[in-house]
Design an enzyme around this catalytic site. Structure first.
Site, mmCIF file in Angstrom:
data_model
loop_
_atom_site.group_PDB
_atom_site.id
_atom_site.type_symbol
_atom_site.label_atom_id
_atom_site.label_comp_id
_atom_site.label_asym_id
_atom_site.label_seq_id
_atom_site.Cartn_x
_atom_site.Cartn_y
_atom_site.Cartn_z
ATOM 1 N N GLN A 237 0.830 -1.206 0.000
ATOM 2 C CA GLN A 237 0.000 0.000 0.000
ATOM 3 C C GLN A 237 0.866 1.258 0.000
ATOM 4 O O GLN A 237 0.346 2.362 -0.173
ATOM 5 C CB GLN A 237 -0.941 0.010 1.214
ATOM 6 C CG GLN A 237 -2.070 -1.004 1.099
ATOM 7 C CD GLN A 237 -3.051 -0.984 2.249
ATOM 8 O OE1 GLN A 237 -3.253 -1.997 2.885
ATOM 9 N NE2 GLN A 237 -3.671 0.151 2.526
ATOM 10 N N ARG A 384 -9.560 -0.071 7.037
ATOM 11 C CA ARG A 384 -10.463 0.864 6.366
ATOM 12 C C ARG A 384 -10.891 2.007 7.287
ATOM 13 O O ARG A 384 -12.077 2.298 7.435
ATOM 14 C CB ARG A 384 -11.695 0.148 5.841
ATOM 15 C CG ARG A 384 -12.339 0.938 4.710
ATOM 16 C CD ARG A 384 -13.548 0.236 4.159
ATOM 17 N NE ARG A 384 -14.031 0.939 2.992
ATOM 18 C CZ ARG A 384 -14.493 0.321 1.927
ATOM 19 N NH1 ARG A 384 -14.508 -0.983 1.851
ATOM 20 N NH2 ARG A 384 -14.946 1.010 0.904
ATOM 21 N N GLU A 760 -13.311 5.500 3.832
ATOM 22 C CA GLU A 760 -13.333 4.825 5.125
ATOM 23 C C GLU A 760 -14.518 5.215 5.996
ATOM 24 O O GLU A 760 -14.812 4.529 6.977
ATOM 25 C CB GLU A 760 -12.011 5.112 5.836
ATOM 26 C CG GLU A 760 -10.868 4.673 4.942
ATOM 27 C CD GLU A 760 -9.498 5.000 5.485
ATOM 28 O OE1 GLU A 760 -8.566 4.270 5.179
ATOM 29 O OE2 GLU A 760 -9.367 5.987 6.208
#
Ligand SMILES: Cc1cc2nc3c(=O)[nH]c(=O)nc-3n(C[C@H](O)[C@H](O)[C@H](O)COP(=O)(O)OP(=O)(O)OC[C@H]3O[C@@H](n4cnc5c(N)ncnc54)[C@H](O)[C@@H]3O)c2cc1C
Lengths: 806, 284
Positions: A237, A384, A760
């Site tokens: 990521q 998230r 999120e």
């Protein structure tokens, strides 16, 4: 004027810029199975690595015998800590300033910990090799409860830290203690609590769970011994951060490391950290000179790579009799597992937990967080959510409900009278943040109206009566949430990870014929960056989004950035994109003025062109300007049309939302049915409404999972009880309710396009909405607090303990 | 999630399969749809040297309905069962139950024979077959034999089938009366927290026959003759249903697992059994 010329509206529409529900350009390949994930990478001569993992949660490793494994056909090498030690790679630094064993160095601290790494010609031989490695363990006492871990006679987990009473985040109080982190004013808050008219107190537990992306973690490491270049494809990521970290710990110069994140099948925080698999694969490739692939299986993923949550949040909330909140106190015991591998900005070992005053104007507050070692897997990533924001939101949204019970008040009204008012923004919170913008009352009223809140409460009251008369066995719960997030980390002055500032970047090249490529320091894992960043740019530079390629994830080509997590891509890299676009436009303006033979100030921007002021028939489109920029000699202006922007955000952004869940609960079976779910999100400027809706649907479904069943559970011996998808709950279409989405728009005042980030929000706001619905169903029968996940038996247990089973 | 290596056999008829079973004895195992066996092999909980794939054996396939007699070949898939119009007509309980097994992907592969032969208390077909009073047809090198579903299960993964026998088919008489298969599970693709099959025949307001069996509430499926008897001869009123539920819950012995502790399962079982009976009665 030519009648056929498109109108201004048509030109705007043709760009598919901000506000367009443009279809996702990624989906053509994903829906045809033509994505290119790390496991799709196949290189000549590629080898496979696999781990021998500890069956025990706490044990001494007495001996490792690799002889039998080495004789398994296809097995080429078995690495243990002893092999990595001379390279200084048997331990690695974590993102949280701790260190973590790459391979068991004398002991293991959690079930599934990496003990040896088997390298073989294919993954079958590697698995057989793992079976053949003989490890002699001596079991040690196990601690899975963070409170027990802090008892005087608790076993010492981290012998490497024995006697070290100063950790990465200040003093350690106990051999299993990691840090204490504080925010706000302790004494002032205690005073408020001491003299308050009403104080509600509760322990709120947010259980351990796991991001569980569809694709697990993995990598392919390939050392080219001829040119000395190490290439690593992986599920990263944050590819640039990985490159820097690999360089720092391996000593390989950074230009000789290329990190590539190909298509990533979901991350949700699980793919932020560095894992032993990456190090071992790189070492194995350096040693063998061949590419080495390592891919987790589902159990590896659930049991060993980063978990999320596991926060025990003790809260006290003070208020007047009328319900005006006067103070908030929170002490959190944070279970970090065997190593502190949380992924948080360095100065925030408990992430942004200090957003826990939520959407409310709370004048005085205090927060302390104690991090603790236990015999569980390391992690503590933001699943998230921005760093620990979902924990904070769950905490305050539960405390509000508990306070409503204490006051005998309606929880919607209690929220309303405590919201930060529109005119109070920018708002300084008691725990240290400056909220950028918000209009909570408008959102709240819209939400309550949309669901017919007053009618629902009436229906609920009638249901309670019918239940008491024995006419039904079902209760009705109305779950309310108003959440405020803090995302877009973040300003370099206070946000860094391992010293790397959390800016982000975008580099744009306009091609001569009027199309473009934009490269960013972020990396999509399903968010649709290739779609939305092209839209931001389309609106900035007036070239159609369809003519703009967005590329991310290759450190040799993309500008440096800190990656995608914590809803930071739009707030930070999205801002960089807009800013780089504006640089393009500034140069384009000079070119246009030259071509139109007027002064720079005499042209103005109009959708996709510069127009001579007061003379709209005289213009140059961006497409024309692009061609001229390369092919026409313009005095005083360099050829070409390119720009790069590194954006250091001045503040975080603060998206918010109002969610309402209406749930039916069967008290005899503990099952539930979600009758209605309404989600209003305010994420500032909306780039692509369709993608927002998709993000909200996905995030709400994760929230449903977390609230209603998903957990990483351990038994007392530290065995993971939920290591497969049979027991780890991932909802299917069947369990997923219909969602109604809605919005208000309160732009961020400091973001170039006013966007705040939305990916999120639904996870952050969804969890308390589902959980509050469960609690609310039982409020009439005296329930105050019951821990998640609310699976069938835990709901049944609530009913049972309240005497509802007769 | 990678199994140990094994030899793969793919015989074309039953006698060839039996010959391989005889040759390798304990080291050999038949595989049908593989959706119970392959997970066990991947977890290395089952280590099988010789895998005998039954999918080419035509004799094991097909679903036959002749009048009231139903015969299901061991290799008929759960999907074929759901898709079969005759089954939906003469034994709708089978249709209803099969739809509650796992998910469509699993049902395309998983067979009825594998489901009943497996011996996993979580499988739904065994309890159902006990409720239907089905007969299992087995063949070994020594010949064929029939076993009643109600006598087949001994303990978890332990059945009356000898290691060298193959289950060829399942047969039963089309049930009469109302029916229901009630199953509580945590999610699609999960085994039962509690499940119950009920068939109730009512003539002139009086129950003339009732059959109740349960899934995943003991280490074998449980057929409760007492529960059926509590309904027979009654009008299936509240008292009779209470008695049937009490008899059925008296026959089970659930264990704690991730679905919940024993007291929870006992309570849920009572609820699920009651709902199955009530729904069967309402359809009778
Ligand atoms: C995710 C998932 C969810 C599931 N959920 C459910 C559920 O809710 N309810 C349910 O009932 N099942 C469920 N199952 C199991 C599924 O129905 C299996 O397919 C079934 O249990 C076994 O059938 P099979 O054909 O796949 O058998 P296999 O896996 O091939 O074999 C199972 C066992 O039976 C033996 N066997 C198979 N056929 C014969 C034969 N003809 N003669 C002798 N022995 C034989 C094998 O040797 C093996 O020991 C689930 C499976 C999965 C993967």
């Amino acid at each position: 004027m030519n009648d056929m010329a498109p109108s201004r509206e048509e030109r705007i529409e043709g760009l598919k810029g901000l506000g367009s529900s443009r279809k996702r350009v990624e989906d053509a390949r994903f829906t045809q199975g033509k994505g290119n994930y790390v496991d799709d990478i196949k290189l000549p001569g590629m080898l496979f690595g696999d781990f021998v993992r500890s069956p025990f949660a706490h044990a001494r490793v007495k001996a490792i015998n690799t002889e039998a494994a080495m004789s398994v056909p296809g097995v080429l090498a078995v690495l243990t800590a002893k092999d990595l030690e001379p390279l200084g790679l048997h331990w690695m630094p974590t993102l949280a300033g701790d260190k973590q064993m790459v391979l068991a160095d004398g002991k293991v601290l959690f079930q599934g910990q990496e003990v040896a790494y088997v390298v073989a010609t294919d993954r079958y031989a590697a698995a057989d090799g793992c079976e053949a490695v003989e490890v002699e363990y001596e079991e040690l006492p196990v601690v899975v409860d963070p409170f027990k871990a802090l008892e005087d006679d608790a076993p010492v987990l981290r012998e490497d830290l024995e006697g070290k009473m100063e950790g990465a985040h200040g003093p350690r109080k106990h051999h299993n203690h990691i840090f204490t982190w504080e925010a706000g004013e302790k004494e002032a808050t205690e005073q408020v609590l001491g003299s308050a008219e009403v104080v509600a107190e509760e322990m709120v537990y947010y259980h351990r769970t796991h991001p569980c992306p569809l694709e697990p973690c993995g990598c392919v490491a390939s050392m080219d011994k001829v040119n000395g270049k190490l290439t690593i494809w992986g599920t990263f990521q944050a590819p640039h951060a990985i490159r820097t970290v690999v360089s720092l710990i391996s000593g390989i110069e950074e230009h000789n490391i290329r990190v590539i994140s190909p298509d990533i099948g979901g991350g949700f925080g699980n793919k932020v950290g560095a894992y032993p698999g990456y190090i071992c694969s790189a070492v194995a490739s350096i040693v063998t000179g061949k590419p080495v692939k390592w891919i987790e299986d589902r159990m590896d993923n659930l049991m060993t790579t980063a978990f999320a949550r596991d926060y025990w949040m003790k809260g006290k909330i003070a208020a007047t009799k009328e319900g005006k909140i006067t103070g908030l106190w929170c002490h959190t015991t944070a279970d970090h597992g065997g190593f502190d591998a949380c992924a948080d900005p360095t100065k925030f070992p408990a992430g942004f937990m200090n957003i826990c005053t939520g959407s409310y104007d709370i004048p005085t507050a205090y927060l302390a967080v104690d991090g603790v070692y236990t015999n569980k897997a390391p992690g503590g990533v933001a699943y998230r959510c921005s760093f620990r924001v979902t924990e904070a939101a769950y905490f305050i949204e539960r405390m509000i409900e508990v306070l409503a019970i204490e006051l005998g008040m309606d929880a919607a009204e209690l929220r309303r009278i405590n919201f930060i008012k529109k005119e109070q923004f920018p708002y300084q919170s008691a725990l240290g943040w400056e909220y950028d913008s918000g209009d909570y009352h408008t959102a709240w009223d819209k939400a309550l109206d949309a669901v017919g809140y007053d009618e629902l409460r009436k229906e609920q009251a009638e249901r309670v009566e019918a239940f008491k008369r024995g006419e039904t066995r079902k209760l009705l719960g109305i779950g309310l949430t108003h959440f405020t997030e803090i995302v877009g980390a973040g300003p370099v002055k206070n946000c860094d990870i391992l010293g790397l500032g959390m800016f982000d970047s975008c580099e744009i090249r306009i091609h001569p014929t009027g199309s473009a490529i934009a490269r960013l320091g972020t990396i999509s894992q399903g968010q649709g960056h290739a779609t939305t960043f092209a839209q931001i740019l389309a609106s900035e530079i007036g070239l159609p989004a369809d003519s703009i390629t967005v590329e991310e994830g290759d450190t040799d080509t993309a500008p440096y950035g800190l990656g995608t997590y914590g809803s930071r891509s739009t707030p930070v890299a999205g801002a960089a994109t807009a800013m780089a676009g504006r640089k393009i436009r500034a140069k384009a303006q000079m070119i246009a003025a030259y071509l139109l033979e007027v002064h720079d100030d005499d042209v103005e921007w109009d959708v996709d062109r510069f127009v001579v002021k007061g003379n709209p028939e005289r213009f140059k489109t961006m497409k024309e300007i692009a061609f001229a920029s390369y092919n026409q000699a313009i005095p005083g202006i360099e050829p070409g049309l390119e720009a790069v922007s590194y954006y250091d955000p001045p503040n975080m952004t603060y998206p918010f939302g109002a969610y309402i869940c209406v749930m039916e609960i069967d008290v005899d079976t503990g099952t539930h049915e979600i009758r209605q779910f309404y989600a209003l999100d305010d994420c500032g400027t909306r780039i692509n409404p369709m993608i927002i809706e998709g993000q909200v649907h996905g995030g709400l479904t994760e929230a449903l999972a977390i609230a209603m069943g998903q957990e990483i559970a351990y038994d007392e011996m530290g065995n993971v009880k939920t290591g497969t998808l049979m027991d780890f709950f991932i909802p299917t279409a069947w369990e997923t309710p219909n969602y109604t989405t809605d919005y208000t728009t309160t732009p961020s005042p400091h973001h170039p396009i006013g966007a705040k980030g939305v990916g999120e929000s639904p996870n952050v706001g969804g969890v308390p909405a589902f959980s509050n619905a469960v609690h609310d169903a039982f409020r009439a029968f005296g329930l105050r607090q019951s821990h998640m996940p609310h699976d069938h038996w835990r709901i049944w247990k609530i009913a049972n303990s309240l005497g509802l089973h007769g | 999630m990678i199994p140990a290596s094994f030899e793969y056999h793919r015989p074309a008829d039953i006698s060839a399969a039996l010959a391989i079973l005889d040759e390798y004895g304990d080291d050999a195992r038949v595989i049908a749809g593989g959706h119970s066996l392959i997970p066990m092999m991947k977890l290395r909980m089952a280590d099988i040297e010789h895998l005998i794939d039954l999918q080419d054996i035509g004799e094991l396939k097909g679903i036959f309905v002749e009048g009231t007699k139903v015969t299901i070949g061991a290799m008929a898939t759960q999907h074929e069962l759901i898709d079969n119009g005759d089954i939906a007509r003469v034994a709708p309980i089978l249709h209803e139950a099969a739809l509650q097994i796992a998910d469509p992907q699993v049902r395309y592969m998983g067979t009825v024979g594998g489901n009943v032969a497996n011996g996993d208390p979580g499988n739904d077909m065994p309890g159902l077959m006990q409720c239907l009073g089905a007969t299992f047809h087995l063949v070994g090198s020594g010949g064929t034999r029939d076993v009643a579903a109600r006598d087949y299960y001994e303990a978890a993964y332990m059945t009356d089938r000898e290691d060298d026998e193959i289950l060829t088919a399942i047969s039963f008489n089309a049930p009469e009366g109302g029916f229901a298969y009630e199953k509580q599970k945590r999610k699609i693709g999960d085994y039962a927290t509690a499940a119950c099959a009920a068939i109730v025949k009512i003539d002139g307001g009086i129950c003339t026959a009732a059959s109740i069996a349960m899934t995943n509430l003991s280490d074998t499926p449980i057929f409760s003759a007492e529960a059926g008897a509590a309904l027979e001869g009654t009008a299936c009123d509240a008292t009779a249903i209470d008695a049937a539920v009490a008899a059925a819950t008296g026959a089970i012995d659930p264990t704690e697992d991730n679905r919940g502790p024993v007291d929870f399962k006992m309570h849920v079982a009572g609820t699920i059994i009651r709902r199955a009976i009530e729904r069967a009665v309402s359809r009778a």
